[in-house]
Design an enzyme around this catalytic site. Sequence first.
Site, mmCIF file in Angstrom:
data_model
loop_
_atom_site.group_PDB
_atom_site.id
_atom_site.type_symbol
_atom_site.label_atom_id
_atom_site.label_comp_id
_atom_site.label_asym_id
_atom_site.label_seq_id
_atom_site.Cartn_x
_atom_site.Cartn_y
_atom_site.Cartn_z
ATOM 1 N N ASN A 76 -10.161 -3.260 1.600
ATOM 2 C CA ASN A 76 -9.788 -3.203 0.190
ATOM 3 C C ASN A 76 -11.026 -2.944 -0.656
ATOM 4 O O ASN A 76 -12.146 -2.879 -0.146
ATOM 5 C CB ASN A 76 -9.133 -4.523 -0.257
ATOM 6 C CG ASN A 76 -7.718 -4.690 0.268
ATOM 7 O OD1 ASN A 76 -7.020 -3.716 0.533
ATOM 8 N ND2 ASN A 76 -7.294 -5.931 0.422
ATOM 9 N N HIS A 105 0.829 -1.220 0.000
ATOM 10 C CA HIS A 105 0.000 0.000 0.000
ATOM 11 C C HIS A 105 0.861 1.267 0.000
ATOM 12 O O HIS A 105 0.479 2.285 0.572
ATOM 13 C CB HIS A 105 -0.965 0.017 1.190
ATOM 14 C CG HIS A 105 -1.948 -1.111 1.186
ATOM 15 N ND1 HIS A 105 -3.143 -1.054 0.475
ATOM 16 C CD2 HIS A 105 -1.924 -2.321 1.787
ATOM 17 C CE1 HIS A 105 -3.806 -2.191 0.659
ATOM 18 N NE2 HIS A 105 -3.081 -2.979 1.433
ATOM 19 N N ARG A 164 -3.245 -9.616 11.382
ATOM 20 C CA ARG A 164 -3.155 -8.188 11.071
ATOM 21 C C ARG A 164 -3.137 -7.335 12.340
ATOM 22 O O ARG A 164 -2.555 -6.247 12.352
ATOM 23 C CB ARG A 164 -4.330 -7.765 10.187
ATOM 24 C CG ARG A 164 -4.351 -8.421 8.815
ATOM 25 C CD ARG A 164 -5.618 -8.027 8.058
ATOM 26 N NE ARG A 164 -5.534 -6.688 7.508
ATOM 27 C CZ ARG A 164 -6.596 -5.915 7.272
ATOM 28 N NH1 ARG A 164 -7.811 -6.345 7.573
ATOM 29 N NH2 ARG A 164 -6.444 -4.720 6.753
#
Length: 492
Positions: free
Chosen positions: A138, A65, A344
Amino acid sequence: MDPYKHRPSSGSNSTFWTTNSGAPVWNNNSALTVGERGPILLEDYHLIEKLAQFDRERIPERVVHARGASAKGFFEVTHDISHLTCADFLRAPGVQTPVIVRFSTVVHERGSPETLRDPRGFAVKFYTREGNFDLVGNNMPVFFIRDGMKFPDMVHAFKPSPKTNMQENWRIVDFFSHHPESLHMFSFLFDDVGIPLNYRHMEGFGVNTYTLINKDGKPHLVKFHWKPTCGVKCLLDDEAVTVGGTCHSHATKDLTDSIAAGNYPEWKLYIQTIDPDHEDRFDFDPLDVTKTWPEDIIPLQPVGRMVLNKNIDNFFAENEQLAFCPAIIVPGIHYSDDKLLQTRIFSYADTQRHRLGPNYLMLPVNAPKCAYHNNHHDGSMNFMHRDEEVNYFPSRFDAARHAEKVPIPPRVLTGCREKCVIDKENNFQQAGERYRSFDPARQDRFLQRWVDALSDPRITHELRGIWISYWSQCDASLGQKLASRLNLKPNM
């Protein structure tokens, strides 16, 4: 001016040049030398400071990203979901919360074109009265892998080769041949939506499964969906080549220009919810990030709208230093046992500490807008002014106390410690259903992209056969067409 509370700002600029420490600079054009043509003197502190600052202007780019654009605005609740969550910012219709959003490409570096086939990041930071909430998603509702153990390997496969520094298809095809759960994600990436027209015309998804908890402690599994009010639009491959050749920052420019012109982009927020008592009723695992929840049996529920009505003031301060983390939640919203989400939770905060330092949450763009207090003191680049004497807890000299307990999912967990895959893999069904939902022209474009990907001369006959087998299990006709164009025989 209080020197202990002053914060540097361009709003308080002096009318003349100074050093970083505030001393006036009478010449910002020439270095200090011995005579007109003599050597430069090391005592020219302004020159040394200027060069040293320049040498350190860049920080490590995001490992994924890296290429992104940000904008600010607000989120407004339009529908009551207080029966599902006690989150304060969702407490009632009409409640508004300031937000900042970062859109991004995923694989490629900071200066890469915004027209490459790649997932797009869609990350939203809500500045709520109970702290920040980061919804980090996303533009595609699923992901390539379901277990975070494989995330570094996956990124390595997508990134340029360590030998050639070029992204090479054979590496991607090789890695994912071991991960058939990726087919559903590839049914999005190799579809037309793999190259959005711009950021305003793309959807957003929380991707992972979270948990909503109401005031009584009742949990519901939840998926988040952002739907653009201006519709979803994409670039076909030849259009992307043309647009990218004209402007490699076309999506950033479109977002910035639209907001500046008062054409504010807007998205509607929807959720899908599942009672945890019912999660075994489906032919897929609701915690499997490679699966969508069918909307015909788990309908979308409207929640609110998000409007982006202000461009950022400074790209470095509000885009490069902007940091998201799925671990940043508020009361009423909790994690689930989604394996990728669990990974995450650690990885995002860890990469921000590497990129920005241990006090990255003190940066204005990342700091909460509500009052906050803890004993997380000091560290590199700590710029919070403190005058407390007590930096421990508990203490009879500090009135700070625990906050009220908030509901968390009341689950009882039992089991053996083990490393294993989930029972309901079901890797092919949803990918096949999505392919069959395309019209014939769209199916053909999808097919041709796979023909191109599998035509890399480094890809072996065995690898092509594996992928033909995978797509045949998704849809028999797709496998046959792919085999025909590659001059191979389908093998189920």
